[in-house]
Structures are given as C-alpha cells and as structure tokens.
Design a protein around this motif. Structure first.
Motif, PDB file in Angstrom:
ATOM      1  N   GLY A   1       0.778  -1.088  -0.112  1.00  9.16           N
ATOM      2  CA  GLY A   1       0.130  -0.019   0.057  1.00  9.16           C
ATOM      3  C   GLY A   1       0.716   1.298   0.125  1.00  9.16           C
ATOM      4  N   ALA A   2       0.315   2.312  -0.616  1.00  7.95           N
ATOM      5  CA  ALA A   2       1.312   3.487  -0.758  1.00  7.95           C
ATOM      6  C   ALA A   2       1.453   4.221   0.534  1.00  7.95           C
ATOM      7  N   ASP A   3       0.600   3.740   1.408  1.00 10.32           N
ATOM      8  CA  ASP A   3       0.862   4.634   3.018  1.00 10.32           C
ATOM      9  C   ASP A   3       1.728   3.667   3.755  1.00 10.32           C
ATOM     10  N   HIS A   4       2.500   2.709   3.251  1.00 11.50           N
ATOM     11  CA  HIS A   4       3.453   1.834   3.998  1.00 11.50           C
ATOM     12  C   HIS A   4       4.679   1.634   3.107  1.00 11.50           C
ATOM     13  N   VAL A   5       4.905   2.730   2.157  1.00 12.38           N
ATOM     14  CA  VAL A   5       6.146   2.521   1.322  1.00 12.38           C
ATOM     15  C   VAL A   5       6.689   4.095   1.475  1.00 12.38           C
ATOM     16  N   LEU A   6       7.925   4.293   1.865  1.00 14.19           N
ATOM     17  CA  LEU A   6       8.773   5.507   1.857  1.00 14.19           C
ATOM     18  C   LEU A   6       9.853   5.433   1.019  1.00 14.19           C
ATOM     19  N   TYR A   7      10.062   6.597   0.493  1.00 13.43           N
ATOM     20  CA  TYR A   7      11.257   6.897  -0.469  1.00 13.43           C
ATOM     21  C   TYR A   7      12.417   6.548   0.300  1.00 13.43           C
ATOM     22  N   GLY A   8      13.116   5.698  -0.411  1.00 15.62           N
ATOM     23  CA  GLY A   8      14.749   5.469   0.496  1.00 15.62           C
ATOM     24  C   GLY A   8      15.605   5.098  -0.520  1.00 15.62           C
ATOM     25  N   THR A   9      16.916   5.417  -0.680  1.00 16.87           N
ATOM     26  CA  THR A   9      17.974   5.277  -1.590  1.00 16.87           C
ATOM     27  C   THR A   9      18.981   4.364  -1.417  1.00 16.87           C
ATOM     28  N   ASP A  10      19.354   4.201  -0.239  1.00 14.62           N
ATOM     29  CA  ASP A  10      20.749   3.651   0.367  1.00 14.62           C
ATOM     30  C   ASP A  10      21.967   4.615   0.120  1.00 14.62           C
ATOM     31  N   ALA A  11      21.546   5.765  -0.110  1.00 12.90           N
ATOM     32  CA  ALA A  11      22.525   6.846  -0.183  1.00 12.90           C
ATOM     33  C   ALA A  11      23.582   6.780   0.829  1.00 12.90           C
ATOM     34  N   PRO A  12      24.963   6.923   0.151  1.00 15.08           N
ATOM     35  CA  PRO A  12      25.332   7.352  -1.072  1.00 15.08           C
ATOM     36  C   PRO A  12      25.626   6.091  -1.881  1.00 15.08           C
ATOM     37  N   LEU A  13      25.410   4.898  -1.481  1.00 13.02           N
ATOM     38  CA  LEU A  13      25.550   3.529  -2.283  1.00 13.02           C
ATOM     39  C   LEU A  13      24.922   3.059  -3.222  1.00 13.02           C
ATOM     40  N   GLY A  14      25.163   2.252  -3.851  1.00 13.01           N
ATOM     41  CA  GLY A  14      24.429   1.504  -5.017  1.00 13.01           C
ATOM     42  C   GLY A  14      24.738   1.874  -6.387  1.00 13.01           C
ATOM     43  N   VAL A  15      24.638   3.277  -6.768  1.00  8.11           N
ATOM     44  CA  VAL A  15      24.828   3.465  -7.990  1.00  8.11           C
ATOM     45  C   VAL A  15      26.254   4.710  -8.116  1.00  8.11           C
ATOM     46  N   PRO A  16      27.286   4.446  -8.554  1.00 11.77           N
ATOM     47  CA  PRO A  16      28.394   5.254  -8.531  1.00 11.77           C
ATOM     48  C   PRO A  16      27.970   6.593  -9.143  1.00 11.77           C
ATOM     49  N   PRO A  17      28.533   7.756  -8.864  1.00  6.42           N
ATOM     50  CA  PRO A  17      29.225   7.888  -7.651  1.00  6.42           C
ATOM     51  C   PRO A  17      28.928   8.363  -6.606  1.00  6.42           C
ATOM     52  N   PHE A  18      27.567   8.999  -6.581  1.00  3.33           N
ATOM     53  CA  PHE A  18      26.806   9.748  -5.620  1.00  3.33           C
ATOM     54  C   PHE A  18      25.598   8.696  -5.118  1.00  3.33           C
ATOM     55  N   GLY A  19      25.176   7.722  -5.552  1.00  2.00           N
ATOM     56  CA  GLY A  19      24.121   6.800  -5.001  1.00  2.00           C
ATOM     57  C   GLY A  19      22.892   6.814  -6.187  1.00  2.00           C
TER      58      GLY A  19
END
Length: 306
Positions: free
Chosen positions: A254-272
C-alpha cells in the motif's frame, strides 16, 4: 516536491576514528564502507539534489560485532555515535531531517536505557536501527523482544537492515541480504510480533525484499493471518530502480506503507541511486497522491512523536 530519503547512510567520522583505533582492520571485510561520502559529510551534502532531505543511519559497523560481548566500550561507542548523529541533524537541518540510533545488542538493558535517554525525548533520535541478526541470533529471538515492546509503546519506528548470516560461507551482497531480510520478516510474523504489539512500526530496507514477489505463496502457504501481518511492515524503495518491482511493492504494502529510500550514497556510483529510484517511481504508474505519500507525507506521519 521535497524527497525525504528515509534510508540514507553515513559513517560518523569521530565514531569511525574510534572504531579504527580499537580495530584497525574493521573495514577490511566490507570495502563498500570505505565510500568517501559516508564519512566526508561536507561532500555528502554537496552531492545531494536541492530537493533531497535525508534521515541518516550508520552503516552496519556495529561495535558488538567487533569487540568481546562483555566489553563496556560497546555501550559508550553507541552512545557517542548517537550524539554525533544527532549533532549532524542539528548542524545541517536543511538536509538531515532525522537520525536513527545505534544500539548495543550485547546488552538489552543498556539498549532500553539508551532508547529512554536518546530516542524517547521530543528532540531525540527518530528511532533505532536493528539488523536481521545480532549476537549470533535472528532478530526474532525472544531475548530481543523487550526492544520491540519498548518501541511499540513509544510508537516510534525501527529501521530493519540486512546483514549476512555468519554461519554461511557463500554469502552474496546481491542476493543474501534480500534472503536474510525476507527471512527476518517471516520469523517476526511467525513469532506473532504484530499480534502482541499492533502499534509496532518497522521500516524494512530494499522494498521488503522477496515478499511482494512471493505474496501469493505467503497467502496460500502461511495463511491469510500471516499475509495480513506482512502488510504491517513499512518498506523503502531502495532497489536501484525497476519500475515494475516498485509498482508491485506499492500494490502489496500500500502506498501508505512505502517510503522513499535510496541507500545513499551507495548503490549507483558515484553519488548513489536517488536519480535512478526517483525516475523509476515516476515510471511505475503511480498517482500524484501516491507519489506524495512515498516521497514525503508518510515520513511526516511516521516521524511524529507523542
């Protein structure tokens, strides 16, 4: 639109220095922890888009994993790291909107004291971070239940991050963490954690791992009660893109239980992965209202303190 990244990582510089003075090889087994934007906070901030805000949590460089279980420095290191994290929020409020506390899992009584002193106050940390395993046991182990009880009583969130099962010899950063995350969710559901603590808030990393994809296996094998309990988890969007997978995540939790999160600064070089994940969310066929919930509104509601 402001984007609040609820799963952004740092390595507090003073804490890192203290750890390396005690265990100089602490980063040798996890090269990704040497990412310069984890500990160079100035460069970390400069790397962010103007509309990005972050809730910061330390990467899994846990003192209890590096020192003997009876070492009194474990508690003091966690406490000092939390003070440093909170200072970062106070020093850079235009970027860091909250910080997540470290807890010394070798000493549950100390964890509870730390929560009372550093998390519960109105100006305290936003919540605590737990890992899928601690002290050689799954996070669902009964010895850890007082932590869940305390956080449910305070109605403050727990961030759940995966770690490798130390008993296994062929771990993969790509797949093992997702299995460990899924297994931890399963064990918590099977242990009845949401039945005992219906106010419990757990934010799971990596979009709930395998759960959305295998939702119908959950329904038919574990039953409708368990299926409903899986939906009680909150999840982030840190899967490095993939609009179809994110749409599936929103459909299940449900959209009310999903929050934006990116693992910054990891995952996609160089900045996340912020740009990649943001584009994937816009490509996932979500409504404007759903996107607002995910990018901002859910965090504002979840972070409210009584």
């Amino acid at each position: 639109m402001t984007h609040v990244d609820v799963f952004a990582h740092v390595l507090p510089p003073k804490f890192l220095q203290q750890i390396l003075e005690i265990v100089p090889t602490a980063l040798d087994q996890a090269g990704w922890m040497k990412h310069p934007l984890l500990s160079d906070i100035g460069k970390h901030i400069v790397s962010l888009a103007p509309n990005e805000r972050q809730v910061i949590s330390a990467v899994n460089l846990n003192p209890e994993d590096l020192l003997p279980a009876n070492d009194p420095r474990i508690v003091s290191l966690c406490r000092a790291a939390n003070i440093e994290l909170q200072s970062m929020v106070q020093d850079y409020p235009q970027v860091f909107v909250g910080a997540v506390g470290m807890v010394p899992m070798n000493d549950i009584a100390a964890v509870l004291r730390l929560i009372d002193e550093q998390v519960a106050p109105a100006d305290g940390l936003a919540g605590i971070q737990l890992f899928t395993r601690a002290m050689g046991k799954p996070i669902s182990d009964p010895s850890f239940e007082p932590i869940f009880e305390k956080m449910a009583k305070l109605q403050l969130p727990i961030w759940l991050h995966p770690v490798f099962d130390e008993r296994l010899t062929e771990n993969s950063l790509t797949f093992s963490w997702e299995y460990e995350q899924t297994k931890a969710m399963d064990l918590l559901v099977q242990a009845g954690i949401f039945k005992r603590y219906p106010n419990l808030k757990i934010i799971v990393h990596h979009a709930g791992a395998m759960v959305p994809f295998f939702a119908e296996r959950i329904r038919y094998i574990e039953g409708v009660d368990a299926y409903a309990d899986y939906k009680r988890f909150y999840v982030d969007t840190a899967i490095l893109g993939n609009p179809q997978a994110l749409a599936l995540t929103v459909d299940f939790f449900g959209a009310d239980h999903v929050l934006y999160g990116t693992d910054a600064p990891l995952g996609v070089p160089p900045f996340g992965a912020a740009k990649v994940i943001t584009q994937a969310l816009y490509d996932a066929g979500l409504t404007t209202e759903q996107l607002a919930l995910i990018f901002h509104d859910n965090w504002m509601k979840l972070s409210e303190k009584a």
